[in-house]
Motif scaffolding. Structure first.
Motif, mmCIF file in Angstrom:
data_model
loop_
_atom_site.group_PDB
_atom_site.id
_atom_site.type_symbol
_atom_site.label_atom_id
_atom_site.label_comp_id
_atom_site.label_asym_id
_atom_site.label_seq_id
_atom_site.Cartn_x
_atom_site.Cartn_y
_atom_site.Cartn_z
ATOM 1 N N ASP A 195 0.822 -1.212 0.000
ATOM 2 C CA ASP A 195 0.000 0.000 0.000
ATOM 3 C C ASP A 195 0.857 1.264 0.000
ATOM 4 O OD1 ASP A 195 -2.340 -1.435 -0.026
ATOM 5 O OD2 ASP A 195 -2.689 -1.297 2.136
ATOM 6 N N ALA A 196 2.015 1.195 0.652
ATOM 7 C CA ALA A 196 2.850 2.388 0.823
ATOM 8 C C ALA A 196 3.758 2.662 -0.371
ATOM 9 C CB ALA A 196 3.700 2.248 2.086
ATOM 10 N N MET A 197 3.875 1.729 -1.303
ATOM 11 C CA MET A 197 4.814 1.861 -2.410
ATOM 12 C C MET A 197 4.080 2.101 -3.724
ATOM 13 S SD MET A 197 7.207 -1.400 -1.319
ATOM 14 C CE MET A 197 8.502 -1.187 -2.530
ATOM 15 N N SER A 198 4.745 2.773 -4.653
ATOM 16 C CA SER A 198 4.218 2.898 -6.012
ATOM 17 C C SER A 198 4.493 1.598 -6.760
ATOM 18 C CB SER A 198 4.897 4.059 -6.740
ATOM 19 O OG SER A 198 6.269 3.759 -6.978
ATOM 20 N N THR A 199 3.831 1.412 -7.899
ATOM 21 C CA THR A 199 4.073 0.188 -8.664
ATOM 22 C C THR A 199 5.517 0.122 -9.156
ATOM 23 O OG1 THR A 199 3.221 1.272 -10.663
ATOM 24 C CG2 THR A 199 1.677 -0.079 -9.399
ATOM 25 N N ALA A 200 6.111 1.270 -9.468
ATOM 26 C CA ALA A 200 7.518 1.284 -9.894
ATOM 27 C C ALA A 200 8.430 0.860 -8.746
ATOM 28 C CB ALA A 200 7.899 2.673 -10.394
ATOM 29 N N GLU A 201 8.120 1.316 -7.540
ATOM 30 C CA GLU A 201 8.922 0.935 -6.374
ATOM 31 C C GLU A 201 8.766 -0.554 -6.072
ATOM 32 O OE1 GLU A 201 8.940 5.103 -3.806
ATOM 33 O OE2 GLU A 201 7.200 3.760 -3.684
ATOM 34 N N ILE A 202 7.544 -1.055 -6.227
ATOM 35 C CA ILE A 202 7.328 -2.488 -6.022
ATOM 36 C C ILE A 202 8.132 -3.281 -7.046
ATOM 37 C CG2 ILE A 202 5.628 -4.353 -6.104
ATOM 38 C CD1 ILE A 202 3.540 -2.316 -5.116
ATOM 39 N N GLY A 203 8.083 -2.843 -8.305
ATOM 40 C CA GLY A 203 8.837 -3.524 -9.352
ATOM 41 C C GLY A 203 10.324 -3.557 -9.054
ATOM 42 N N ALA A 204 10.867 -2.445 -8.569
ATOM 43 C CA ALA A 204 12.293 -2.386 -8.234
ATOM 44 C C ALA A 204 12.622 -3.335 -7.081
ATOM 45 C CB ALA A 204 12.680 -0.953 -7.875
ATOM 46 N N LYS A 205 11.723 -3.408 -6.099
ATOM 47 C CA LYS A 205 11.942 -4.299 -4.954
ATOM 48 C C LYS A 205 11.873 -5.763 -5.379
ATOM 49 C CE LYS A 205 12.329 -5.408 -0.574
ATOM 50 N NZ LYS A 205 13.600 -5.196 0.170
ATOM 51 N N VAL A 206 10.886 -6.096 -6.204
ATOM 52 C CA VAL A 206 10.749 -7.471 -6.686
ATOM 53 C C VAL A 206 11.978 -7.868 -7.497
ATOM 54 C CG1 VAL A 206 9.441 -8.969 -8.257
ATOM 55 C CG2 VAL A 206 8.232 -7.485 -6.643
ATOM 56 N N ARG A 207 12.445 -6.967 -8.352
ATOM 57 C CA ARG A 207 13.635 -7.249 -9.159
ATOM 58 C C ARG A 207 14.852 -7.499 -8.265
ATOM 59 N NH1 ARG A 207 15.348 -6.634 -14.359
ATOM 60 N NH2 ARG A 207 13.309 -5.824 -14.971
ATOM 61 N N ALA A 208 15.011 -6.674 -7.234
ATOM 62 C CA ALA A 208 16.149 -6.833 -6.328
ATOM 63 C C ALA A 208 16.094 -8.177 -5.605
ATOM 64 C CB ALA A 208 16.179 -5.684 -5.321
ATOM 65 N N LEU A 209 14.903 -8.587 -5.185
ATOM 66 C CA LEU A 209 14.761 -9.873 -4.500
ATOM 67 C C LEU A 209 15.095 -11.031 -5.436
ATOM 68 C CD1 LEU A 209 11.472 -9.195 -2.489
ATOM 69 C CD2 LEU A 209 13.754 -9.572 -1.517
ATOM 70 N N LEU A 210 14.646 -10.947 -6.687
ATOM 71 C CA LEU A 210 14.940 -12.009 -7.650
ATOM 72 C C LEU A 210 16.425 -12.051 -7.995
ATOM 73 C CD1 LEU A 210 11.860 -11.733 -10.045
ATOM 74 C CD2 LEU A 210 12.411 -13.627 -8.502
ATOM 75 N N GLU A 211 17.035 -10.890 -8.140
ATOM 76 C CA GLU A 211 18.466 -10.849 -8.436
ATOM 77 C C GLU A 211 19.278 -11.472 -7.308
ATOM 78 O OE1 GLU A 211 18.766 -6.902 -11.323
ATOM 79 O OE2 GLU A 211 19.221 -6.734 -9.176
ATOM 80 N N ALA A 212 18.820 -11.280 -6.072
ATOM 81 C CA ALA A 212 19.527 -11.861 -4.933
ATOM 82 C C ALA A 212 19.334 -13.372 -4.853
ATOM 83 C CB ALA A 212 19.050 -11.211 -3.639
ATOM 84 N N ALA A 213 18.185 -13.856 -5.343
ATOM 85 C CA ALA A 213 17.859 -15.278 -5.212
ATOM 86 C C ALA A 213 18.363 -16.127 -6.370
ATOM 87 C CB ALA A 213 16.346 -15.452 -5.082
ATOM 88 N N LEU A 214 18.504 -15.518 -7.557
ATOM 89 C CA LEU A 214 18.905 -16.271 -8.744
ATOM 90 C C LEU A 214 20.381 -16.036 -9.041
ATOM 91 C CD1 LEU A 214 15.780 -15.487 -10.922
ATOM 92 C CD2 LEU A 214 16.375 -17.719 -9.969
#
Length: 252
Positions: free
Chosen positions: A220-239
């Motif tokens: 709720d507190a993040m914009s869709t662009a911020e969510i996208g950046a966070k999701v990308r960072a999590l995937l980059e760390a996991a893969l």
């Protein structure tokens, strides 16, 4: 030997009857109608088909981090996309979450399977028409809000055939979770691109990891662009190879 022969014949008859049930059930689904609610029968059909297919295709799935997932609420599942097996294996591992996917229209034209997923909460998203896509995203948010089941989507929008890095994200998909005030679970799949290459001579080991979870409050507190950046960072760390190729974000 005769007993073994009769057993094999019986198994073959059961398999033939099951295939006939799949075919007849699929033909009863209209391709012109939008189904907004799950059918327990068709979900059972799809569940059982996947549970049969995974060992036949010699797939071994290592699962990590399931303890991070919310247990008492629908979830918006997102992840990287390298193979047509990605949603199948996610469905296999996370059956209890009753995931319905936002998927490209072509998948609904696959014989039998395309009809059955229509009755399992899956919805075609128009990637060429943003206005139509928003209508579909709103319907997915309604599914989450009504607690009819979880929703799954791939922000990359299509398979990454290079099987390294991450393609541009369609950040508009994250409106699904924002409108529904729902947590987002980020799933990292590794190895699914090898299944078709290995079968039937070799088995394939696939890893499905929960890379992280964004709470409903964080969403709720993040914009869709911020969510996208966070999701990308999590995937980059996991893969292990995700950092080797990255792209700028895309539109809806």
């Amino acid at each position: 030997m005769r007993v073994i022969g009769w057993l094999l014949l019986g198994l073959l008859a059961i398999f033939a009857a099951y295939c006939l049930l799949l075919a007849v059930s699929a033909l009863l689904v209209s391709t012109k109608k939008e189904y907004r609610h799950d059918s327990p029968f068709y979900r059972w059909l799809l569940d059982s088909s996947i549970r049969l297919a995974v060992p036949i295709l010699r797939i071994h799935v290592d699962v990590r981090g399931l303890e991070q997932l919310p247990q008492d609420t629908p979830v918006f599942f997102v992840g990287n996309h390298r193979s047509n097996f990605d949603p199948i294996l996610t469905w296999y591992v996370l059956r209890k979450y009753r995931i319905g996917y936002l998927s490209k229209a072509e998948n609904f034209r696959i014989p039998l399977y395309g009809r059955i997923i229509r009755r399992c909460g899956c919805t075609a998203i128009d990637r060429e028409n943003p206005r139509n896509a928003v209508v579909t995203i709103r319907a997915a948010a309604d599914r989450l809000q009504a607690a009819e089941g979880s929703v799954g989507a791939y922000p990359e929008g299509t398979r990454n055939k290079a099987a390294v890095g991450l393609l541009p994200f369609h950040n508009g998909l994250f409106k699904t979770a924002k409108w529904a005030h729902t947590p987002i679970a980020v799933l990292a799949l590794d190895g699914t691109e090898m299944i078709a290459k290995n079968y039937p001579l070799r088995s394939t080991r696939v890893t499905l990891s929960v890379a992280g979870v964004l709470t409903a409050e964080e969403v709720d507190a993040m914009s869709t662009a911020e969510i996208g950046a966070k999701v990308r960072a999590l995937l980059e760390a996991a893969l292990p190879d995700a950092r080797s190729q990255t792209f700028e974000g895309a539109g809806i």
